[in-house]
Design a protein around this motif. Structure first.
Motif, PDB file in Angstrom:
ATOM      1  N   THR A 146     -35.906  35.215   6.409  1.00  0.00           N
ATOM      2  CA  THR A 146     -36.025  33.795   6.041  1.00  0.00           C
ATOM      3  C   THR A 146     -37.372  33.267   6.493  1.00  0.00           C
ATOM      4  OG1 THR A 146     -33.652  33.589   6.378  1.00  0.00           O
ATOM      5  CG2 THR A 146     -34.892  31.536   6.220  1.00  0.00           C
ATOM      6  N   CYS A 147     -38.104  32.623   5.579  1.00  0.00           N
ATOM      7  CA  CYS A 147     -39.401  32.038   5.935  1.00  0.00           C
ATOM      8  C   CYS A 147     -39.161  30.854   6.868  1.00  0.00           C
ATOM      9  CB  CYS A 147     -40.139  31.572   4.682  1.00  0.00           C
ATOM     10  SG  CYS A 147     -41.646  30.662   5.083  1.00  0.00           S
ATOM     11  N   GLU A 148     -39.895  30.801   7.966  1.00  0.00           N
ATOM     12  CA  GLU A 148     -39.665  29.725   8.935  1.00  0.00           C
ATOM     13  C   GLU A 148     -40.155  28.367   8.433  1.00  0.00           C
ATOM     14  OE1 GLU A 148     -42.209  29.424  12.456  1.00  0.00           O
ATOM     15  OE2 GLU A 148     -43.235  31.243  11.772  1.00  0.00           O
ATOM     16  N   PHE A 149     -41.008  28.356   7.401  1.00  0.00           N
ATOM     17  CA  PHE A 149     -41.564  27.090   6.905  1.00  0.00           C
ATOM     18  C   PHE A 149     -40.764  26.496   5.754  1.00  0.00           C
ATOM     19  CE2 PHE A 149     -45.092  29.475   8.718  1.00  0.00           C
ATOM     20  CZ  PHE A 149     -45.516  28.561   9.678  1.00  0.00           C
ATOM     21  N   CYS A 150     -40.374  27.347   4.784  1.00  0.00           N
ATOM     22  CA  CYS A 150     -39.704  26.796   3.603  1.00  0.00           C
ATOM     23  C   CYS A 150     -38.241  27.223   3.533  1.00  0.00           C
ATOM     24  CB  CYS A 150     -40.448  27.195   2.336  1.00  0.00           C
ATOM     25  SG  CYS A 150     -40.439  28.960   2.036  1.00  0.00           S
ATOM     26  N   ARG A 151     -37.800  28.091   4.446  1.00  0.00           N
ATOM     27  CA  ARG A 151     -36.425  28.596   4.517  1.00  0.00           C
ATOM     28  C   ARG A 151     -36.038  29.411   3.284  1.00  0.00           C
ATOM     29  NH1 ARG A 151     -35.721  28.923   9.341  1.00  0.00           N
ATOM     30  NH2 ARG A 151     -33.494  29.224   9.085  1.00  0.00           N
ATOM     31  N   GLU A 152     -37.036  29.845   2.520  1.00  0.00           N
ATOM     32  CA  GLU A 152     -36.785  30.727   1.378  1.00  0.00           C
ATOM     33  C   GLU A 152     -36.282  32.066   1.929  1.00  0.00           C
ATOM     34  OE1 GLU A 152     -37.748  29.263  -1.598  1.00  0.00           O
ATOM     35  OE2 GLU A 152     -36.726  30.876  -2.654  1.00  0.00           O
ATOM     36  N   GLU A 153     -35.279  32.662   1.267  1.00  0.00           N
ATOM     37  CA  GLU A 153     -34.754  33.942   1.742  1.00  0.00           C
ATOM     38  C   GLU A 153     -35.270  35.091   0.880  1.00  0.00           C
ATOM     39  OE1 GLU A 153     -30.496  33.622   1.979  1.00  0.00           O
ATOM     40  OE2 GLU A 153     -30.646  32.638   3.944  1.00  0.00           O
ATOM     41  N   TYR A 154     -35.786  36.107   1.537  1.00  0.00           N
ATOM     42  CA  TYR A 154     -36.252  37.305   0.837  1.00  0.00           C
ATOM     43  C   TYR A 154     -35.299  38.445   1.185  1.00  0.00           C
ATOM     44  CZ  TYR A 154     -40.433  34.602  -0.059  1.00  0.00           C
ATOM     45  OH  TYR A 154     -41.300  33.628  -0.487  1.00  0.00           O
ATOM     46  N   VAL A 155     -34.711  39.018   0.146  1.00  0.00           N
ATOM     47  CA  VAL A 155     -33.674  40.032   0.350  1.00  0.00           C
ATOM     48  C   VAL A 155     -34.226  41.426   0.048  1.00  0.00           C
ATOM     49  CG1 VAL A 155     -31.367  40.780  -0.369  1.00  0.00           C
ATOM     50  CG2 VAL A 155     -31.920  38.330  -0.269  1.00  0.00           C
ATOM     51  N   PHE A 156     -34.033  42.335   0.989  1.00  0.00           N
ATOM     52  CA  PHE A 156     -34.483  43.723   0.805  1.00  0.00           C
ATOM     53  C   PHE A 156     -33.282  44.651   0.910  1.00  0.00           C
ATOM     54  CE2 PHE A 156     -38.074  41.279   2.150  1.00  0.00           C
ATOM     55  CZ  PHE A 156     -39.132  41.788   1.396  1.00  0.00           C
ATOM     56  N   ALA A 157     -33.048  45.401  -0.151  1.00  0.00           N
ATOM     57  CA  ALA A 157     -31.933  46.351  -0.173  1.00  0.00           C
ATOM     58  C   ALA A 157     -32.253  47.523   0.763  1.00  0.00           C
ATOM     59  CB  ALA A 157     -31.731  46.850  -1.604  1.00  0.00           C
ATOM     60  N   PRO A 158     -31.197  48.231   1.260  1.00  0.00           N
ATOM     61  CA  PRO A 158     -31.442  49.384   2.152  1.00  0.00           C
ATOM     62  C   PRO A 158     -32.413  50.404   1.549  1.00  0.00           C
ATOM     63  CG  PRO A 158     -29.106  48.846   2.094  1.00  0.00           C
ATOM     64  CD  PRO A 158     -29.753  47.972   1.084  1.00  0.00           C
ATOM     65  N   GLU A 159     -32.339  50.604   0.190  1.00  0.00           N
ATOM     66  CA  GLU A 159     -33.229  51.594  -0.448  1.00  0.00           C
ATOM     67  C   GLU A 159     -34.699  51.197  -0.278  1.00  0.00           C
ATOM     68  OE1 GLU A 159     -30.756  49.979  -3.045  1.00  0.00           O
ATOM     69  OE2 GLU A 159     -29.617  50.927  -1.441  1.00  0.00           O
ATOM     70  N   GLU A 160     -34.960  49.875  -0.384  1.00  0.00           N
ATOM     71  CA  GLU A 160     -36.342  49.419  -0.258  1.00  0.00           C
ATOM     72  C   GLU A 160     -36.826  49.627   1.190  1.00  0.00           C
ATOM     73  OE1 GLU A 160     -37.086  45.623  -2.023  1.00  0.00           O
ATOM     74  OE2 GLU A 160     -39.257  45.958  -1.982  1.00  0.00           O
ATOM     75  N   CYS A 161     -35.924  49.360   2.152  1.00  0.00           N
ATOM     76  CA  CYS A 161     -36.256  49.583   3.565  1.00  0.00           C
ATOM     77  C   CYS A 161     -36.503  51.070   3.805  1.00  0.00           C
ATOM     78  CB  CYS A 161     -35.142  49.078   4.478  1.00  0.00           C
ATOM     79  SG  CYS A 161     -34.922  47.295   4.384  1.00  0.00           S
ATOM     80  N   ALA A 162     -35.728  51.919   3.096  1.00  0.00           N
ATOM     81  CA  ALA A 162     -35.913  53.366   3.252  1.00  0.00           C
ATOM     82  C   ALA A 162     -37.293  53.783   2.752  1.00  0.00           C
ATOM     83  CB  ALA A 162     -34.815  54.103   2.484  1.00  0.00           C
ATOM     84  N   ARG A 163     -37.713  53.189   1.601  1.00  0.00           N
ATOM     85  CA  ARG A 163     -39.049  53.502   1.080  1.00  0.00           C
ATOM     86  C   ARG A 163     -40.128  53.096   2.075  1.00  0.00           C
ATOM     87  NH1 ARG A 163     -36.876  52.143  -3.948  1.00  0.00           N
ATOM     88  NH2 ARG A 163     -37.593  49.993  -3.863  1.00  0.00           N
ATOM     89  N   LEU A 164     -39.956  51.888   2.677  1.00  0.00           N
ATOM     90  CA  LEU A 164     -40.931  51.404   3.665  1.00  0.00           C
ATOM     91  C   LEU A 164     -40.948  52.327   4.878  1.00  0.00           C
ATOM     92  CD1 LEU A 164     -40.283  47.544   3.545  1.00  0.00           C
ATOM     93  CD2 LEU A 164     -42.297  48.739   2.702  1.00  0.00           C
ATOM     94  N   ALA A 165     -39.742  52.783   5.273  1.00  0.00           N
ATOM     95  CA  ALA A 165     -39.637  53.662   6.440  1.00  0.00           C
ATOM     96  C   ALA A 165     -40.328  54.997   6.163  1.00  0.00           C
ATOM     97  CB  ALA A 165     -38.167  53.893   6.795  1.00  0.00           C
ATOM     98  N   ALA A 166     -40.116  55.517   4.922  1.00  0.00           N
ATOM     99  CA  ALA A 166     -40.727  56.800   4.556  1.00  0.00           C
ATOM    100  C   ALA A 166     -42.248  56.683   4.615  1.00  0.00           C
ATOM    101  CB  ALA A 166     -40.268  57.202   3.159  1.00  0.00           C
ATOM    102  N   LYS A 167     -42.739  55.524   4.096  1.00  0.00           N
ATOM    103  CA  LYS A 167     -44.194  55.282   4.079  1.00  0.00           C
ATOM    104  C   LYS A 167     -44.727  55.196   5.520  1.00  0.00           C
ATOM    105  CE  LYS A 167     -47.424  52.664   1.415  1.00  0.00           C
ATOM    106  NZ  LYS A 167     -47.793  51.254   1.325  1.00  0.00           N
ATOM    107  N   ALA A 168     -44.000  54.423   6.350  1.00  0.00           N
ATOM    108  CA  ALA A 168     -44.437  54.261   7.742  1.00  0.00           C
ATOM    109  C   ALA A 168     -44.397  55.601   8.461  1.00  0.00           C
ATOM    110  CB  ALA A 168     -43.535  53.250   8.463  1.00  0.00           C
ATOM    111  N   GLY A 169     -43.340  56.396   8.185  1.00  0.00           N
ATOM    112  CA  GLY A 169     -43.209  57.707   8.810  1.00  0.00           C
ATOM    113  C   GLY A 169     -44.345  58.618   8.392  1.00  0.00           C
ATOM    114  N   GLY A 170     -44.678  58.564   7.058  1.00  0.00           N
ATOM    115  CA  GLY A 170     -45.767  59.376   6.528  1.00  0.00           C
ATOM    116  C   GLY A 170     -47.090  59.033   7.183  1.00  0.00           C
ATOM    117  N   GLU A 171     -47.317  57.701   7.360  1.00  0.00           N
ATOM    118  CA  GLU A 171     -48.580  57.268   7.968  1.00  0.00           C
ATOM    119  C   GLU A 171     -48.666  57.675   9.425  1.00  0.00           C
ATOM    120  OE1 GLU A 171     -48.842  53.130   6.992  1.00  0.00           O
ATOM    121  OE2 GLU A 171     -49.262  53.619   4.905  1.00  0.00           O
ATOM    122  N   GLU A 172     -47.488  57.600  10.112  1.00  0.00           N
ATOM    123  CA  GLU A 172     -47.496  57.961  11.532  1.00  0.00           C
ATOM    124  C   GLU A 172     -47.770  59.453  11.690  1.00  0.00           C
ATOM    125  OE1 GLU A 172     -43.977  56.715  13.649  1.00  0.00           O
ATOM    126  OE2 GLU A 172     -44.474  54.622  13.265  1.00  0.00           O
ATOM    127  N   GLY A 173     -47.221  60.245  10.705  1.00  0.00           N
ATOM    128  CA  GLY A 173     -47.381  61.702  10.772  1.00  0.00           C
ATOM    129  C   GLY A 173     -48.809  62.135  10.455  1.00  0.00           C
TER     130      GLY A 173
END
Ligand code: ZN
Length: 301
Positions: A273-300
């Motif tokens: 939730t944005c602290e200024f406008c209270r707009e909610e941004y929803v991320f499905a587990p699959e999208e989080c998994a893609r971000l995690a894979a990317k972060a893992g790849g960069e760390e590796g």
């Protein structure tokens, strides 16, 4: 009820002799939008409405890409109130706690109690220089308007008078909001300041003038009476947040790999939730998994 569908705007003026300058703003729709988005109770609505209006007034003196941020931090239940404005009248605000939970005080709201008697007003101005300008003063009354005036007079060294008003209807929605700032320029004769202060203190409350439908032009004429002045600028004021899905996604992507793996492993969506406008941004587990894979790849790598 605000039947007038007029837009919020700020009018900046200068006395013909150059000794006085100021701005008058109507912010009714802006403050109502903030109330609606943040779900503030009446005292919190009045407090954040005053902070936002004062910030918009200060913003009217900026140029180009300049921006400013104002924070009221006190020892009351609202803890921290924040607003941002820029030279084109874009405003957004946030509160740490949207509910003051205080009973009305007399005919009004206990804004000073909600903010807290002890605390600070911080102003950060991005003037396009290498380092932002930073100013800070202790809260003098925690009623917001006086604190802005004290900041301008003592930190920015421009003798100033500030009035801010927010009037609510029976349901706690914003009936009218607005404010003014008047500043004495160097060399301004003392008696002019005294006469102006007498004039302003003799007028009915600013919010009652707004509820009666006063426009910035009317209010300006009321303050200045027969002193010749001219308009310098007229700026529309609008609530706008700079957040976006892409920005929130980049913020998530910067999280620790392990935390992202945990979000990806959850069954439910991750909601930011944005602290200024209270707009909610929803991320499905699959999208989080893609971000995690990317972060893992960069760390590796
Ligand atoms: Zn936002």
């Amino acid at each position: 009820m605000n039947e007038r569908a007029t837009e919020d705007y700020c009018l900046r003026w200068l006395s013909d002799d150059g000794f006085l300058r100021g701005a008058v703003a109507v912010t009714s729709q802006l403050v109502e939008e903030i109330r609606r988005r943040h779900g503030t109770d009446p005292t919190a609505t009045v407090a954040i409405g005053r902070v936002t209006t004062g910030t918009a007034l200060l913003g009217s003196f900026l140029k180009g890409n300049q921006r400013l941020a104002v924070t009221f931090e006190g020892n009351g239940p609202l803890a921290k109130l924040y607003a941002e404005s820029d030279a084109v009248g874009t405003v957004r605000a946030s509160l740490k706690v949207p509910i003051a939970g205080l009973p009305p005080r007399g005919n009004g709201y206990d804004v000073a109690g909600a903010v807290g008697r002890a605390g600070f007003l911080h102003v950060v101005k991005d003037l396009g220089m290498k380092e932002p300008y930073r100013g800070m003063v202790q809260l003098v009354s925690s009623e917001i308007g006086e604190d802005f005036a004290y900041y301008l007079t003592h930190s920015e060294q421009i003798p100033s008078s500030v009035g801010l008003g927010v009037a609510l209807d029976g349901e706690g929605a914003v009936a009218a909001a607005g404010g003014f700032v008047v500043q004495a320029m160097p060399g301004c004769p003392e008696e002019r300041i005294i006469r102006l202060e007498e004039r302003i203190s003799g007028l009915p409350s600013f919010s009652s003038l707004l509820v009666k439908g006063g426009t910035p032009e009317d209010l300006c004429a009321m303050f200045l009476g027969d002193w010749p002045y001219h308009e310098v600028a007229r700026q529309r004021l609008t609530f706008r947040c700079r957040c976006s899905r892409g920005q929130v996604r980049s913020m998530l992507a910067m999280m620790d790999h392990g935390e992202l793996v945990e979000l990806a492993g959850r069954r439910e969506d991750t909601v930011v939730t944005c602290e200024f406008c209270r707009e909610e941004y929803v991320f499905a587990p699959e999208e989080c998994a893609r971000l995690a894979a990317k972060a893992g790849g960069e760390e590796g790598s």
